[in-house]
Write a protein that holds these residues in place. Structure first.
Motif, short mmCIF file in Angstrom:
data_model
loop_
_atom_site.label_atom_id
_atom_site.label_comp_id
_atom_site.label_asym_id
_atom_site.label_seq_id
_atom_site.Cartn_x
_atom_site.Cartn_y
_atom_site.Cartn_z
N ASP A 34 10.60 38.20 69.80
CA ASP A 34 10.74 36.95 69.03
C ASP A 34 11.43 37.15 67.69
OD1 ASP A 34 9.46 35.52 71.03
OD2 ASP A 34 7.46 35.87 70.19
N PHE A 35 12.03 38.30 67.48
CA PHE A 35 12.63 38.62 66.18
C PHE A 35 14.09 38.20 66.10
CE2 PHE A 35 9.55 42.36 65.13
CZ PHE A 35 8.49 41.46 65.15
N GLY A 36 14.65 37.68 67.19
CA GLY A 36 16.04 37.23 67.17
C GLY A 36 17.06 38.36 67.19
N LEU A 37 16.64 39.54 67.58
CA LEU A 37 17.55 40.69 67.58
C LEU A 37 18.44 40.72 68.81
CD1 LEU A 37 14.99 43.35 66.27
CD2 LEU A 37 16.85 42.26 64.98
N ASP A 38 18.04 40.02 69.86
CA ASP A 38 18.86 39.95 71.07
C ASP A 38 20.04 38.99 70.88
OD1 ASP A 38 17.24 41.73 72.41
OD2 ASP A 38 15.91 40.17 73.17
N GLU A 39 19.85 38.01 70.01
CA GLU A 39 20.92 37.07 69.65
C GLU A 39 21.02 37.05 68.12
OE1 GLU A 39 20.26 33.29 71.43
OE2 GLU A 39 20.29 34.05 73.48
N PRO A 40 21.53 38.13 67.55
CA PRO A 40 21.50 38.30 66.09
C PRO A 40 22.41 37.33 65.34
CG PRO A 40 22.84 40.00 67.10
CD PRO A 40 22.19 39.24 68.23
N GLN A 41 22.08 37.15 64.07
CA GLN A 41 22.92 36.33 63.21
C GLN A 41 24.19 37.08 62.82
OE1 GLN A 41 21.02 33.82 60.23
NE2 GLN A 41 19.05 34.71 60.74
N ASN A 42 24.08 38.40 62.78
CA ASN A 42 25.26 39.22 62.53
C ASN A 42 24.94 40.67 62.85
OD1 ASN A 42 27.87 40.14 61.43
ND2 ASN A 42 27.84 38.19 60.34
N VAL A 43 25.98 41.44 63.06
CA VAL A 43 25.84 42.88 63.31
C VAL A 43 26.83 43.61 62.41
CG1 VAL A 43 26.01 44.75 64.98
CG2 VAL A 43 25.14 42.52 65.70
N VAL A 44 26.31 44.47 61.56
CA VAL A 44 27.13 45.24 60.63
C VAL A 44 27.14 46.69 61.08
CG1 VAL A 44 27.45 45.96 58.24
CG2 VAL A 44 26.54 43.68 58.74
N LYS A 45 28.33 47.30 61.09
CA LYS A 45 28.44 48.70 61.46
C LYS A 45 29.09 49.48 60.33
CE LYS A 45 28.85 47.76 66.43
NZ LYS A 45 29.71 47.86 67.63
N LEU A 46 28.50 50.63 60.02
CA LEU A 46 29.03 51.52 59.00
C LEU A 46 29.30 52.87 59.64
CD1 LEU A 46 26.34 50.82 56.23
CD2 LEU A 46 28.59 49.76 56.40
N SER A 47 30.49 53.39 59.42
CA SER A 47 30.84 54.69 60.01
C SER A 47 31.19 55.69 58.92
CB SER A 47 32.03 54.55 60.96
OG SER A 47 31.68 53.77 62.08
N THR A 48 30.56 56.86 58.99
CA THR A 48 30.90 57.98 58.12
C THR A 48 31.59 59.03 58.98
OG1 THR A 48 28.80 59.15 58.49
CG2 THR A 48 28.84 57.48 56.73
N LEU A 108 22.63 55.22 52.04
CA LEU A 108 23.90 55.93 52.19
C LEU A 108 24.68 55.87 50.89
CD1 LEU A 108 25.25 54.64 55.66
CD2 LEU A 108 24.28 56.89 55.18
N ASP A 109 25.50 56.88 50.67
CA ASP A 109 26.45 56.84 49.57
C ASP A 109 27.63 56.01 50.05
OD1 ASP A 109 28.35 57.27 47.61
OD2 ASP A 109 27.77 59.35 47.28
N SER A 110 27.90 54.92 49.38
CA SER A 110 28.97 54.01 49.84
C SER A 110 30.33 54.70 49.89
CB SER A 110 29.04 52.78 48.93
OG SER A 110 29.32 53.17 47.59
N SER A 111 30.51 55.75 49.09
CA SER A 111 31.78 56.46 49.10
C SER A 111 31.97 57.27 50.38
CB SER A 111 31.90 57.38 47.88
OG SER A 111 30.90 58.39 47.91
N ASP A 112 30.88 57.48 51.13
CA ASP A 112 30.97 58.23 52.39
C ASP A 112 31.37 57.34 53.56
OD1 ASP A 112 30.28 60.61 51.17
OD2 ASP A 112 28.13 60.35 51.55
N VAL A 113 31.32 56.03 53.35
CA VAL A 113 31.63 55.10 54.43
C VAL A 113 33.14 55.02 54.63
CG1 VAL A 113 31.44 52.71 55.24
CG2 VAL A 113 29.55 53.76 53.99
N LYS A 114 33.57 55.32 55.85
CA LYS A 114 34.99 55.31 56.16
C LYS A 114 35.44 53.99 56.79
CE LYS A 114 35.14 59.51 54.74
NZ LYS A 114 35.65 59.78 53.37
N SER A 115 34.52 53.31 57.46
CA SER A 115 34.87 52.01 58.05
C SER A 115 33.65 51.10 58.05
CB SER A 115 35.43 52.17 59.46
OG SER A 115 34.41 52.59 60.36
N LEU A 116 33.93 49.82 58.01
CA LEU A 116 32.91 48.78 57.94
C LEU A 116 33.31 47.64 58.85
CD1 LEU A 116 30.65 47.01 56.45
CD2 LEU A 116 32.45 46.46 54.80
#
Length: 218
Positions: free
Chosen positions: A145-159, A49-57
């Motif tokens: 077994d990948f730990g995705l059900d109990e993740p270490q973190n969840v990052v969301k990017l909105s354009t 993604l172009d970081s300049s397109d990200v409106k919220s994080l």
């Protein structure tokens, strides 16, 4: 005569051996080149993604989701004036001058009174908007077994058009890479997203030193 024949045979054998070695070396180099090309092509683009397109994080801090929104400095000034209309004119003018130093700034939706360090957000965006992976798993793969059900973190990017959710699971100790999920696709990636996420919201707040540094760099 026999001696000459013997010499000729030896030379012929040496010539054949040299030719075989030369052909073998050519094949090895070709195989190595193909193998290197294949290794390079194994790299998968998980997100670009172009970081300049990200409106919220947003990301998690101590289990709580914090959201940061990109906003024009003039909008921040308007908010400041409306929320602090009871303060003296001198204080309002000071706040307006401080908030208009950047054309664009970031605010924390959880607490809009916080002055966010723009460079911290920019650095984090640099890591999460460009993600490559060594492997992409099939949609029917067992990822329990990948730990995705109990993740270490969840990052969301909105354009303006879409929201991207990056779920960070367990680390594969043998490969030193993380299992991540970008929307519905699961990957194995060495991207250092976790290392760029702060330990607390205080780490995202601009100090007097960071504000002066950003002002000088403009």
């Amino acid at each position: 005569m026999n001696k000459q024949k013997r010499t000729f045979v030896i030379l012929a054998i040496v010539l054949v051996a040299c030719l075989a070695g030369y052909l073998g070396l050519l094949n090895y180099n070709k195989y190595k080149s193909d193998d290197d090309s294949e290794s390079e092509s194994d790299s998968v683009e998980a997100l670009s993604l172009d970081s300049s397109d990200v409106k919220s994080l947003s990301f998690l801090l101590d289990g709580q989701e914090y959201t940061f929104s990109r906003i024009k400095s003039e909008d921040i000034s308007d908010e400041t004036e409306s929320t602090e209309s009871e303060k003296t004119d001198t204080e309002s003018e000071t706040n307006s001058d401080e908030n208009s130093t950047d054309d664009e700034q970031w605010v924390c939706d959880n607490d809009t009174s916080l002055k966010i360090n723009t460079s911290k957000v920019t650095s984090l965006l640099g890591n999460v908007t460009s993600i490559t992976a060594s492997k992409k798993f099939d949609s029917d793969a067992d990822t329990s077994d990948f730990g995705l059900d109990e993740p270490q973190n969840v990052v969301k990017l909105s354009t303006d058009d879409k929201t991207y959710t990056i779920t960070i699971g367990e680390k594969n100790a043998m490969l030193g890479e993380y299992y991540i999920k970008v929307n519905d696709d699961v990957y194995l990636s060495s991207n250092t997203i976790l290392g760029s996420i702060p330990d607390s919201i205080d780490d995202m707040v601009a100090s007097e030193d960071s504000e002066s540094t950003e002002t000088e760099s403009e």
